[in-house]
Scaffold this motif. Structure first.
Motif, PDB file in Angstrom:
ATOM      1  N   PHE A  91       2.473  -1.925  -5.103  1.00 18.31           N
ATOM      2  CA  PHE A  91       1.519  -1.749  -4.017  1.00 18.31           C
ATOM      3  C   PHE A  91       1.328  -3.054  -3.245  1.00 18.31           C
ATOM      4  CE2 PHE A  91      -2.706  -1.921  -2.192  1.00 18.31           C
ATOM      5  CZ  PHE A  91      -2.797  -0.704  -1.535  1.00 18.31           C
ATOM      6  N   ASP A  99       2.191  -2.950   0.610  1.00 19.00           N
ATOM      7  CA  ASP A  99       1.022  -2.777   1.470  1.00 19.00           C
ATOM      8  C   ASP A  99       1.001  -3.851   2.560  1.00 19.00           C
ATOM      9  OD1 ASP A  99      -1.481  -1.511   2.119  1.00 19.00           O
ATOM     10  OD2 ASP A  99      -2.473  -3.297   1.324  1.00 19.00           O
ATOM     11  N   VAL A 113      -6.611   1.108  -6.826  1.00 21.32           N
ATOM     12  CA  VAL A 113      -5.203   1.344  -7.138  1.00 21.32           C
ATOM     13  C   VAL A 113      -5.012   1.405  -8.652  1.00 21.32           C
ATOM     14  CG1 VAL A 113      -2.842   0.484  -6.886  1.00 21.32           C
ATOM     15  CG2 VAL A 113      -4.511   0.111  -5.054  1.00 21.32           C
ATOM     16  N   ALA A 166      -0.495   4.219  -7.676  1.00 20.13           N
ATOM     17  CA  ALA A 166       0.669   3.351  -7.465  1.00 20.13           C
ATOM     18  C   ALA A 166       0.689   2.269  -8.525  1.00 20.13           C
ATOM     19  CB  ALA A 166       0.623   2.720  -6.068  1.00 20.13           C
TER      20      ALA A 166
END
Length: 717
Positions: free
Chosen positions: A618, A622, A584, A613
């Motif tokens: 995130f 998530d 990420v 992101a």
């Protein structure tokens, strides 16, 4: 005396002006993409036959206002066309329209043709036919701001078509541009002094053939059978035949005196065959030696100590991707330095980007040219070796610096060799006066196989305000000289940067555009680095042991890499048999880099996700659970696309949010480079057992500054 206009490619105007003046033209002055001149018909004929730079030779017949198609038609109809062509002759019209009410050049050309055809039909009962390839009369209409200039084109076809090109490569160089390159490079004078001409990427041979014809004094139009002037009623055939006969006599004499001074090579056998056919058609094959070899293998002809190396390497526009070209340019520059001392060199390349910089040579002249629509720069180099200078005595400061570097180099380099390291630090402000950090990379170009080369990444710390700027620059020069000597690294493989402090730490930004990508090994894995184009290289060497620990912890675990940068942690986790990896980062540039690093090591497919992101967002959004999470945030971030982040202020909140994503038997590895960082153990203590692994995570070559980063292992309570 008549008034004429010679067209040319942009960038050649001044050369063409001088050439026409040498042919005897009067009142010569340049314009955009051409040159105005005056002279008798003989001067225009000489230009058609002998100009190496002109595109067309135009005789203006009329100038008139053409605000609409009716006015254009009337202006053309006012000319007596029987004076210019026979009723049964063939005709073609070229038109260019700019800033005018009539915008379509094909429509404008059609109206010109209509006016001429209608006049002949009314007067003679017959009409000319159209022949777009080789008409008896070709006309040129230039319509700008509703003002029309209609001219006879004596060339008929562009003069760069010499008549000898029977085959071409994938991206052929036009003959007029080749001539311009040779003239700018001083080839006539070099040849007169006995020099040779070498093209290490000769393609279809255009530069070599133009160079040979120029050296022999062969008129460039001598091989052409067709000219537009031949069907024009103003044509003086006796004059034309006399000029051609004189040019043929000069060519015969020049070719008899010419010597085999021309050497070309190319890696493509097929294109070399085209070069041979073209040279035969031009009558100069016997003076050339063409060899199949790579540019990096070219050497000067045996026994030859002077001449011109001329080259049109690919630009990444039509042949190959731009990213793959810097190694080619570096190899060419190395060949020029090693094998062509005392020669001259001329290299044309795209003006956009810094491919020319990859040559590693300093050009003494730059010229703007256009290869078709591509804006280019012609770089001229004097390859004379630098003068030998007596070594000057070292100052006490320099002596101390040399001694320190030698001692550190012996210790660190030897240990790095024993441990199989290819990226390591050898110096970090060891002497306060020489405030810099120096890292060594044993690497090779990304797209090349071969022995490793040693590169240096030198980061100068900004000098204090009380140190004079000139003294700071002098110390940097002394440091780079000492490094070049002790580490045996040439200056072109040394990246020198100044790291300035800003809010939250070092300022990051693009420094260069060399696009020089290297491949470096770490623990049996390959990573892509770029030493020149940004503050950081793509691989944080001080985190070497942290990445090794990730590899140890990753087996059988889902791995999450937040603030992933170029994904080095993900590569190590994948190599450690992580079941899945998720990488990420907010930057698409870094994610692309991470993708390349993963692919370079064979880690592709759905098991290896890359997510663009904000790391904080995130973690909040998530719903995955991970057995190993790596968090290595920047000291400070204020991206417009994400919430501001301060590692000291926000780390506890981020790590507590990560607890929701971490399995109960998982591990979170947290590190950062903020030197005054304090972990908020009180805020985290209810969620994690915390192990301070900072001291153990510092590699031996970074122990001079143990505060360079901190590292903690967090396990759920």
């Amino acid at each position: 005396m008549s008034r004429w206009f010679a067209t040319c490619a942009k960038g050649l105007e001044y050369l063409l002006r001088d050439e026409l003046a040498a042919l005897g033209a009067a009142e010569v002055h340049e314009a955009r993409a051409g040159v105005h001149f005056e002279g008798a018909l003989e001067i225009a004929y000489r230009a058609c036959l002998e100009s190496r730079l002109a595109g067309r030779i135009l005789l203006p017949l009329a100038e008139f206002a053409a605000p609409d198609d009716a006015a254009l038609y009337a202006g053309v109809a006012a000319i007596d066309w029987a004076e210019q062509m026979a009723p049964t002759a063939t005709l073609a019209v070229d038109a260019v329209c700019t800033q005018s009410a009539i915008q379509h050049s094909r429509f404008a050309a059609q109206r010109v043709k209509d006016a001429i055809v209608d006049q002949f039909r009314e007067r003679a009962g017959t009409r000319p036919d159209v022949d777009l390839e080789q008409p008896d009369l070709r006309l040129n209409l230039h319509l700008k701001r509703d003002q029309a200039t209609l001219s006879v084109d004596l060339a008929g076809q562009p003069l760069h078509r010499r008549g000898w090109r029977t085959a071409a490569g994938a991206a052929p160089l036009k003959e007029d541009l080749a001539a311009a390159i040779l003239l700018r490079a001083g080839w006539p004078a070099i040849h007169a002094a006995g020099g040779r001409l070498v093209d290490p990427m000769c393609g279809a041979g255009t530069l070599l053939i133009e160079g040979a014809l120029m050296a022999a004094g062969v008129a460039p139009g001598l091989h052409r059978e067709y000219f537009g002037l031949l069907g024009w009623r103003g044509h003086d055939d006796a004059l034309w035949q006399r000029l051609r006969s004189e040019a043929r006599e000069r060519a015969d004499a020049g070719l008899r005196a010419l010597k085999p001074l021309f050497f070309g090579s190319d890696v493509d056998a097929e294109v070399l065959g085209a070069a041979r056919h073209n040279a035969q058609a031009a009558g100069v094959a016997g003076f050339m030696q063409l060899t199949r070899r790579e540019a990096g293998q070219v050497t000067a002809p045996e026994g030859e100590t002077r001449g011109l190396v001329v080259c049109n390497p690919p630009y990444g526009e039509r042949l190959g991707a731009r990213e793959s070209l810097p190694p080619l340019y570096r190899a060419l520059g190395q060949v020029l330095r090693q094998h062509f001392a005392n020669w001259q060199a001329a290299i044309i390349t795209a003006a956009e980007g810094d491919l020319g910089h990859a040559l590693g040579l300093r050009a003494h002249k730059h010229y703007q040219l256009f290869n078709g629509a591509i804006e280019c720069v012609l770089l001229l180099f004097d390859l004379a070796p630098p003068p030998v200078r007596e070594p000057r005595p070292l100052t006490p400061g320099e002596e101390m610096l040399h001694n320190r570097l030698r001692k550190t180099w012996r210790h660190v380099h030897r240990r790095a060799q024993r441990e199989g390291l290819h990226g390591y630090r050898i110096y970090d402000r060891d002497l306060p006066e020489y405030a810099a950090a120096v890292d060594v990379y044993e690497a090779c170009p990304l797209e090349a196989e071969g022995p490793l080369q040693r590169w240096l990444h030198v980061q100068e710390y900004q000098a204090p305000a009380d140190v004079p700027a000139e003294l700071a620059r002098q110390r940097v020069r002394e440091l780079t000289r000492a490094l070049a000597e002790v580490c045996e690294v040439p200056r072109e493989r040394m990246a020198l940067k100044t790291r300035r402090r800003g809010k939250g730490g070092a300022r990051y930004g693009r420094l260069d555009r060399r696009e020089e990508w290297l491949r470096v090994d770490e623990d049996g894995l390959d990573f892509i680095v770029n030493l020149f184009d940004a503050i950081d290289t793509g691989l944080f060497l001080d985190h070497r042991l942290v990445r090794a620990r990730l590899r140890q912890l990753a087996s059988g675990r889902d791995f999450l890499n937040l603030f992933a940068y170029t994904g080095a942690g993900s590569v190590h986790a994948a190599a450690g048999s992580a079941s899945r990896t998720t990488t990420v980062d907010l930057s698409s540039t870094y994610l692309d880099w991470a993708s390349r690093n993963l692919a370079l090591n064979g880690f592709t497919g759905p098991r290896h996700r890359l997510m663009q992101a904000d790391a904080q967002a995130f973690v909040a959004d998530d719903r995955g659970r991970y057995g190993l999470i790596y968090v290595d945030p920047p000291t400070f971030s204020n991206s417009a696309r994400a919430e501001d982040f301060d590692v000291q202020r926000d780390h506890a909140r981020l790590l507590l949010a990560c607890r929701e994503r971490l399995r109960d038997d998982g591990v979170l590895v947290f590190s950062n480079n903020y030197r005054r960082f304090r972990l908020d153990a009180a805020a985290l203590g209810d969620a994690y057992d915390i192990e301070d692994w900072s001291a153990a995570s510092i590699p031996f070559d970074f122990t001079r500054n143990r505060a360079i980063h901190g590292c903690w292992l967090l396990r759920p309570r």
